[in-house]
Design a protein around this motif. Structure first.
Motif, PDB file in Angstrom:
ATOM      1  N   ARG A 151       2.235   1.881  -3.470  1.00 32.19           N
ATOM      2  CA  ARG A 151       1.270   2.225  -4.417  1.00 32.19           C
ATOM      3  C   ARG A 151       1.302   3.704  -4.057  1.00 32.19           C
ATOM      4  O   ARG A 151       0.836   4.614  -4.883  1.00 32.19           O
ATOM      5  N   GLN A 152       0.716   4.131  -2.671  1.00 37.28           N
ATOM      6  CA  GLN A 152       0.768   5.716  -2.508  1.00 37.28           C
ATOM      7  C   GLN A 152       2.006   6.363  -3.221  1.00 37.28           C
ATOM      8  O   GLN A 152       1.584   7.498  -3.292  1.00 37.28           O
ATOM      9  N   GLU A 198       3.916   5.898  -5.354  1.00 40.14           N
ATOM     10  CA  GLU A 198       3.773   5.852  -6.856  1.00 40.14           C
ATOM     11  C   GLU A 198       2.894   7.088  -7.256  1.00 40.14           C
ATOM     12  O   GLU A 198       3.247   7.711  -8.086  1.00 40.14           O
ATOM     13  N   LYS A 199       1.589   6.857  -6.455  1.00 36.34           N
ATOM     14  CA  LYS A 199       0.700   7.872  -6.933  1.00 36.34           C
ATOM     15  C   LYS A 199       1.010   9.257  -6.528  1.00 36.34           C
ATOM     16  O   LYS A 199       1.185  10.110  -7.442  1.00 36.34           O
ATOM     17  N   LEU A 200       1.753   9.300  -5.416  1.00 38.86           N
ATOM     18  CA  LEU A 200       2.293  10.804  -5.226  1.00 38.86           C
ATOM     19  C   LEU A 200       3.523  11.374  -6.264  1.00 38.86           C
ATOM     20  O   LEU A 200       3.436  12.543  -6.438  1.00 38.86           O
ATOM     21  N   MET A 260       3.544  10.515  -9.390  1.00 36.50           N
ATOM     22  CA  MET A 260       2.793  10.836 -10.672  1.00 36.50           C
ATOM     23  C   MET A 260       2.155  12.206 -10.334  1.00 36.50           C
ATOM     24  O   MET A 260       2.339  13.122 -11.321  1.00 36.50           O
ATOM     25  N   GLU A 261       1.606  12.480  -9.170  1.00 30.65           N
ATOM     26  CA  GLU A 261       0.966  13.848  -8.865  1.00 30.65           C
ATOM     27  C   GLU A 261       2.056  14.865  -8.844  1.00 30.65           C
ATOM     28  O   GLU A 261       1.844  15.949  -9.455  1.00 30.65           O
ATOM     29  N   GLN A 310       0.948  -1.330  -0.189  1.00 26.75           N
ATOM     30  CA  GLN A 310      -0.023  -0.064   0.151  1.00 26.75           C
ATOM     31  C   GLN A 310       1.000   1.143   0.031  1.00 26.75           C
ATOM     32  O   GLN A 310       0.691   2.248  -0.610  1.00 26.75           O
TER      33      GLN A 310
END
Length: 89
Positions: A51-52, A54-56, A58-59, A48
């Motif tokens: 994934r978080q 990676e998301k950050l 990308m943002e 988790q």
């Protein structure tokens, strides 16, 4: 009679040793099961977190691209010559 007593003693000794070692093995198995459950939970949390991250990331990339676009747009607007008012009004 002596042989029967020896066999009976050996049987009782084996039963006691089996019970004692059986308890130790059950305790060890319970600890192993608990550690495996903890490990699975930690692996899930790590997944988790990844994934978080990676998301950050990308943002952050999107924000950087937006900021670069806005910076270039501002520089372009500042470098354009201002229209000259001819005073015909």
């Amino acid at each position: 009679m002596l042989a029967a007593g020896a066999l009976a003693g050996a049987g009782v000794g084996a039963a006691i040793a089996s019970a004692w070692w059986g308890r130790k093995l059950r305790t060890a198995r319970a600890l192993i099961d608990q550690l495996q459950a903890s490990r699975r939970q930690i692996e899930e949390q790590v997944g988790q977190a990844r994934r978080q991250i990676e998301k950050l990331q990308m943002e952050m990339l999107e924000l950087r691209l937006t900021m670069e676009h806005m910076r270039r747009k501002t520089q372009f607007a500042a470098s354009r010559p201002l229209p000259i008012d001819s005073g015909d009004s």
